[in-house]
Design a protein around this motif. Structure first.
Motif, mmCIF file in Angstrom:
data_model
loop_
_atom_site.group_PDB
_atom_site.id
_atom_site.type_symbol
_atom_site.label_atom_id
_atom_site.label_comp_id
_atom_site.label_asym_id
_atom_site.label_seq_id
_atom_site.Cartn_x
_atom_site.Cartn_y
_atom_site.Cartn_z
ATOM 1 N N HIS A 1 20.199 30.410 66.905
ATOM 2 C CA HIS A 1 20.271 29.134 67.623
ATOM 3 C C HIS A 1 19.074 29.042 68.566
ATOM 4 C CE1 HIS A 1 22.800 25.847 69.674
ATOM 5 N NE2 HIS A 1 21.687 25.919 70.395
ATOM 6 N N HIS B 1 15.961 26.077 70.082
ATOM 7 C CA HIS B 1 15.337 24.750 70.137
ATOM 8 C C HIS B 1 13.837 24.999 70.294
ATOM 9 C CE1 HIS B 1 19.224 22.593 70.696
ATOM 10 N NE2 HIS B 1 19.575 23.746 71.260
ATOM 11 N N LYS C 1 15.672 24.135 65.648
ATOM 12 C CA LYS C 1 16.161 22.773 65.542
ATOM 13 C C LYS C 1 15.097 21.753 65.927
ATOM 14 C CE LYS C 1 20.542 24.599 67.325
ATOM 15 N NZ LYS C 1 21.319 24.722 66.088
ATOM 16 N N THR D 1 16.847 23.298 61.247
ATOM 17 C CA THR D 1 18.032 22.468 61.478
ATOM 18 C C THR D 1 17.581 21.086 61.948
ATOM 19 O OG1 THR D 1 19.502 24.302 62.028
ATOM 20 C CG2 THR D 1 20.087 22.152 62.929
ATOM 21 N N LEU E 1 18.442 18.011 64.065
ATOM 22 C CA LEU E 1 19.317 17.714 65.197
ATOM 23 C C LEU E 1 18.957 16.364 65.807
ATOM 24 C CD1 LEU E 1 21.606 18.679 67.101
ATOM 25 C CD2 LEU E 1 19.881 19.944 68.394
ATOM 26 N N HIS F 1 21.071 15.233 69.056
ATOM 27 C CA HIS F 1 20.998 16.159 70.185
ATOM 28 C C HIS F 1 21.458 15.485 71.478
ATOM 29 C CE1 HIS F 1 18.359 19.417 72.352
ATOM 30 N NE2 HIS F 1 19.647 19.601 72.538
ATOM 31 N N ASP G 1 23.034 19.422 62.693
ATOM 32 C CA ASP G 1 23.779 19.835 63.884
ATOM 33 C C ASP G 1 24.070 18.596 64.731
ATOM 34 O OD1 ASP G 1 24.864 21.297 65.986
ATOM 35 O OD2 ASP G 1 23.138 22.625 66.217
#
Length: 417
Positions: free
Chosen positions: A74, A76, A143, A174, A176, A179, A221
């Motif tokens: 995980h 960003h 992401k 991912t 996103l 977000h 996500d």
């Protein structure tokens, strides 16, 4: 090459580890690892492997720990700008949601990232990726999510694919777009949800087929949280994504319990992440499935929040637990998974062995790559670390330094120290 003269070889063999099994490191005290090309060919007793492969070039581990590369499930990773000023505001007593409501927080990063081209995004993202790699992360989920508009989200996806092609860090992308609520839709979150379902997800799928058709679709996500997406909006986005063939992930229960973790389990998401305010019912729902609970201890640490993921409850329910950095510009700018392990030992009450398993084989399961990475087993990708220490328990015990001496990625050796 035959990697030999290790004090401990942590194999993590046997697949993802549920509940009380978490922490089974599969330690070989006189072990060795045979690497051929990009692949692990054999793992076993050093004397036996040397006898079986007498002419194999040796790689001296120096009497130190050999283990799988960390997997960070995980991050960003791609953004422009910074939020150092926001950090100062938090120290003055402003909460995350107060800063967000005032147009700060993620929206300030959105403004900077929207203004950046692909190359401008790549430069700082590359530096962060290299720092992750130096600290032992060999595969990382990453992401989009800092544009909140179709063209900008696709630029971030393009930056991630270019970064993955450059290597050596391997990227699991991912999408996103969900977000946060885009600034143009602050008073119309349902309208933005509709935009994601009607325009952004089809555009992402079409773009991916054009630029990365040989690879599976990226994850999708959603940030299911007060001030972001409601449970109903999250369901709509995830069901739309699933119908289009995307695998799923969910941000859930960072500040409030909205039911996102149970939704993740119901929809077969690869993981539900954050899980600070997760209820006992949600924990049980996840434990009945293969959805991995991903704890992000750097985030409450970065917010000076005393509440952390209820890791012991997840393990007691026989759930799958992983840990990740959540590297991001607002709450957790940390490229060191070793520090994540140290926090997990102190605040999630994991042992070093449990935290290591959560950062390797279980983290690989959280990005659906446990068949390829996360352990040292024949047939898997040759992603290994050689530490500077003789005992794995120094991971967790020590923090703030780098205990990785050498990273091996797909059989290629990268000295660190």
């Amino acid at each position: 090459m035959l990697i030999e003269n290790a004090s401990q070889v942590l194999t993590l063999k046997g697949g993802p580890q549920r509940g009380s099994r978490l922490g089974e490191l599969g330690i070989l005290s006189h072990g060795a690892v045979l690497v051929r090309g990009e692949t692990i060919e054999a793992v076993g007793d050093a004397a036996d492997l040397r006898a079986a492969y007498p002419n194999e070039p040796g790689f001296d581990a120096g009497g130190r720990v050999v283990m799988p590369g960390f997997v960070d499930p995980h991050t960003h990773l791609v953004w422009a700008g910074d939020r150092a000023a926001e950090f100062e505001l938090r120290l003055q007593g402003k909460t995350y949601l107060e800063i967000l409501a005032a147009g700060g927080g993620i929206l300030s990063t959105v403004r900077a990232s929207r203004a950046a081209g692909v190359d401008e995004l790549l430069q700082p993202t590359r530096e962060r990726a290299r720092a992750l790699f130096r600290h032992g992360v060999t595969t990382a989920e990453a992401k989009t999510g800092y544009a909140l508009e179709t063209a900008g989200e696709l630029r971030e996806l393009e930056a991630l694919l270019k970064l993955d092609a450059e290597g050596p860090l391997e990227i699991a992308p991912t999408f996103l777009g969900a977000h946060a609520i885009a600034p143009e839709y602050q008073d119309d979150p349902d309208g933005y949800t509709d935009l994601i379902c009607r325009e952004m997800l089809p555009a992402a799928a079409a773009w991916w087929r054009e630029h990365a058709a040989a690879r599976p679709l990226p994850f999708v996500d959603v940030f299911c949280e007060t001030g972001a997406f409601s449970l109903a909006q999250t369901r709509r986005i995830l069901e739309t994504a699933r119908a289009a063939g995307f695998p799923l992930k969910v941000h859930a229960d960072e500040f409030d319990n909205l039911g996102g973790a149970s939704l993740a389990a119901e929809l077969g998401a690869a993981s539900a992440d954050h899980l600070v305010k997760t209820s006992a019912e949600d924990v049980r729902a996840m434990a009945r499935t293969d959805t991995v609970a991903v704890a992000l201890p750097c985030t409450p640490f970065g917010l000076a929040d005393p509440h952390y993921t209820p890791a012991r409850d997840i393990l007691s329910a026989d759930g799958l637990l992983a840990v990740a950095s959540d590297i991001n510009p607002g709450t957790a700018w940390c490229e060191n998974m070793q520090f994540v392990i140290a926090l997990a030992c102190r605040y999630l009450k994991l042992t070093p062995a449990q935290a290591i398993a959560a950062a390797t084989i279980n983290a690989a399961a959280a990005i659906q790559r446990a068949e390829r990475v996360g352990s040292l087993e024949p047939g898997k990708q040759a992603d290994l670390l050689i530490l500077t220490v003789e005992d794995y328990r120094h991971l967790g015990y020590r923090f703030g330094s780098n205990l990785v001496a050498t990273v091996i990625k797909k059989g290629v050796v990268y000295p660190v120290q």
